[in-house]
Design a protein around this motif. Structure first.
Motif, short mmCIF file in Angstrom:
data_model
loop_
_atom_site.label_atom_id
_atom_site.label_comp_id
_atom_site.label_asym_id
_atom_site.label_seq_id
_atom_site.Cartn_x
_atom_site.Cartn_y
_atom_site.Cartn_z
N ARG A 155 11.24 4.78 -0.53
CA ARG A 155 9.98 4.32 -1.11
C ARG A 155 10.21 3.59 -2.43
NH1 ARG A 155 8.24 9.69 0.31
NH2 ARG A 155 8.25 10.29 -1.90
N ARG A 156 11.06 4.17 -3.26
CA ARG A 156 11.28 3.57 -4.57
C ARG A 156 11.96 2.22 -4.48
NH1 ARG A 156 13.54 8.82 -7.99
NH2 ARG A 156 11.55 9.95 -8.09
N THR A 157 13.05 2.15 -3.72
CA THR A 157 13.80 0.90 -3.66
C THR A 157 13.03 -0.20 -2.95
OG1 THR A 157 14.97 1.72 -1.71
CG2 THR A 157 16.08 1.97 -3.83
N LEU A 158 12.24 0.16 -1.94
CA LEU A 158 11.39 -0.85 -1.31
C LEU A 158 10.42 -1.41 -2.34
CD1 LEU A 158 10.19 -2.43 1.05
CD2 LEU A 158 8.78 -0.40 1.58
N GLY A 159 9.82 -0.54 -3.15
CA GLY A 159 8.90 -1.01 -4.18
C GLY A 159 9.58 -1.92 -5.17
N TRP A 160 10.78 -1.55 -5.64
CA TRP A 160 11.50 -2.40 -6.59
C TRP A 160 11.81 -3.76 -5.98
CZ3 TRP A 160 15.53 2.02 -7.59
CH2 TRP A 160 14.94 2.99 -8.39
N ALA A 161 12.33 -3.75 -4.75
CA ALA A 161 12.74 -5.00 -4.11
C ALA A 161 11.53 -5.89 -3.83
CB ALA A 161 13.50 -4.71 -2.82
N TRP A 162 10.45 -5.30 -3.33
CA TRP A 162 9.28 -6.12 -2.99
C TRP A 162 8.61 -6.66 -4.25
CZ3 TRP A 162 8.11 -8.75 0.99
CH2 TRP A 162 6.81 -9.24 1.17
N ASP A 163 8.55 -5.89 -5.30
CA ASP A 163 7.99 -6.38 -6.56
C ASP A 163 8.82 -7.55 -7.09
OD1 ASP A 163 5.96 -4.56 -6.50
OD2 ASP A 163 6.85 -3.19 -7.97
N ALA A 164 10.14 -7.45 -6.95
CA ALA A 164 10.99 -8.55 -7.38
C ALA A 164 10.74 -9.80 -6.54
CB ALA A 164 12.46 -8.14 -7.29
N TYR A 165 10.56 -9.61 -5.23
CA TYR A 165 10.27 -10.75 -4.36
C TYR A 165 8.94 -11.40 -4.72
CZ TYR A 165 9.19 -13.45 -0.18
OH TYR A 165 8.84 -14.47 0.66
N ARG A 166 7.99 -10.59 -5.08
CA ARG A 166 6.67 -11.13 -5.46
C ARG A 166 6.70 -11.82 -6.81
NH1 ARG A 166 3.04 -7.48 -6.65
NH2 ARG A 166 1.33 -8.94 -6.27
N GLY A 167 7.80 -11.68 -7.53
CA GLY A 167 7.92 -12.38 -8.80
C GLY A 167 7.63 -11.53 -10.01
N GLY A 168 7.44 -10.21 -9.78
CA GLY A 168 7.15 -9.34 -10.92
C GLY A 168 8.43 -8.97 -11.63
N ALA B 241 0.84 -1.20 0.00
CA ALA B 241 0.00 0.00 0.00
C ALA B 241 0.88 1.25 0.00
CB ALA B 241 -0.91 0.00 1.22
N ASP B 242 0.38 2.30 -0.62
CA ASP B 242 1.14 3.56 -0.64
C ASP B 242 1.41 4.06 0.78
OD1 ASP B 242 1.23 3.55 -3.39
OD2 ASP B 242 -0.48 4.92 -3.63
N SER B 243 0.50 3.79 1.69
CA SER B 243 0.69 4.25 3.06
C SER B 243 1.88 3.55 3.72
CB SER B 243 -0.58 4.00 3.88
OG SER B 243 -0.91 2.61 3.89
N VAL B 244 2.11 2.28 3.35
CA VAL B 244 3.26 1.54 3.89
C VAL B 244 4.55 2.14 3.36
CG1 VAL B 244 4.46 -0.68 3.90
CG2 VAL B 244 1.97 -0.60 4.24
N LYS B 245 4.61 2.39 2.07
CA LYS B 245 5.81 3.00 1.49
C LYS B 245 6.07 4.38 2.08
CE LYS B 245 5.19 0.70 -2.99
NZ LYS B 245 4.99 0.93 -4.46
N GLN B 246 4.99 5.15 2.26
CA GLN B 246 5.13 6.49 2.81
C GLN B 246 5.71 6.45 4.22
OE1 GLN B 246 4.51 9.35 1.18
NE2 GLN B 246 5.01 10.67 2.92
N ARG B 247 5.15 5.59 5.06
CA ARG B 247 5.63 5.49 6.44
C ARG B 247 7.06 4.97 6.48
NH1 ARG B 247 6.33 7.87 10.88
NH2 ARG B 247 6.45 6.55 12.73
N PHE B 248 7.37 4.03 5.62
CA PHE B 248 8.75 3.51 5.55
C PHE B 248 9.72 4.64 5.21
CE2 PHE B 248 12.13 1.50 2.89
CZ PHE B 248 12.75 0.79 3.89
N GLY B 249 9.38 5.44 4.23
CA GLY B 249 10.24 6.56 3.86
C GLY B 249 10.43 7.54 5.01
#
Length: 289
Positions: free
Chosen positions: A271-284, A234-242
């Motif tokens: 936010r960006r790198t978490l998204g990249w890494a998590w998408d890769a983990y999910r198999g995208g 969720a965007d809220s997770v990325k926002q809080r992480f940042g």
């Protein structure tokens, strides 16, 4: 200035014990700049380029061990699959000529808060092996940096190797600068996902007196990431992480950027790198820094 040129590690350690003020030199990408601008004038230089063991690497029991003299180019070419975060960071170091000469060991020895490899080594739980005539020891990366350009080496010790666990999940590194490479980072960020222990390593650079972990951000991800049934974040997770990553920083204003800008940029990188890494983990499809 005396020039010492040992032919073996044992000889180098003996010379370092005899002349503790001797400055080690391998690639020379940091040391020679300081000498040329007369920022440093040591009594001796200790040339390590003839010691073959310092430019070798091996992999055993899930850990990659490489010598302090292994250049960035070989980290990229030979260790990219097992240490992807370190390879990404190495690609941003200087020009091809600098990457051919510069080493991770030299980056560690300089201990600059802006060193590109430092956040990755922290996020990946690396250990630094150092040695002297008294013996060798391993220092966790989290205990190696003591202050601005200060590290945990004793006067008679040399960095001999770095031990990094092989990646078990996606890793990312990103930095802000006027260019992608050939530039000192205004700030930098690394993340390493560890699915086997269901946690993430998170670290920042060039935003505090030393490179450092962001423990609040790490704890937050430990609670928020569903490793068994990974869902889009969720965007809220990325926002809080940042926000938590930025809160871990204690930057200063200098010629490369203000403290406020560094905190803002770190939040964006996180936010960006978490998204990249998590998408890769999910198999995208994996994105690149």
């Amino acid at each position: 200035m005396e020039f010492l040129r040992p032919g073996s590690l044992s000889e180098a350690l003996e010379m370092k014990a005899a002349v503790p003020e001797a400055v080690p030199i391998a690639g020379g990408t940091d040391v020679m700049v300081e000498l040329n601008f007369d920022h440093r004038r040591p009594p001796a230089l200790l040339d390590l380029t003839r010691i073959d063991s310092l430019s070798e690497w091996s992999a055993d029991n899930g850990t990659v061990t490489f010598g302090a003299g292994l250049p960035y180019t070989r980290v990229i070419d030979e260790l990219g699959s097992s240490l992807p975060g370190l390879a990404i960071a190495s690609r941003t170091v200087g020009s091809p000529q600098i990457r051919n000469r510069g080493t991770v060991g030299g980056n560690l020895g300089a201990a600059s808060p802006a060193g590109d490899t430092h956040p990755v080594l922290l996020a990946c739980d690396a250990h630094v092996e150092v040695a002297s005539v008294r013996g060798s020891r391993r220092i966790p990366a989290s205990e190696f940096y003591l202050g601005v350009k200060r590290n945990a080496l004793a006067p008679d010790e040399l960095i001999t190797a770095v031990h990094v666990p092989s990646a078990t999940g996606p890793q990312q590194f990103a930095k802000v600068g006027t260019r992608n490479a050939m530039v000192i980072a205004v700030c930098s960020f690394a993340i390493s996902l560890h699915p086997n222990t269901q946690r993430a390593g998170v670290a920042i650079g060039s935003a505090a007196p030393t490179p450092r972990h962001a423990p609040g951000a790490e704890d937050f991800l430990a609670r928020e990431l569903d490793w068994e049934s990974p869902r889009p974040l969720a965007d809220s997770v990325k926002q809080r992480f940042g926000e938590l990553v930025a809160a871990a920083a204690s930057p200063i204003d200098d010629v490369r950027g203000t403290a406020a800008y560094r905190k803002h940029a770190l939040a964006v990188l996180a936010r960006r790198t978490l998204g990249w890494a998590w998408d890769a983990y999910r198999g995208g499809e994996r994105s690149c820094a």
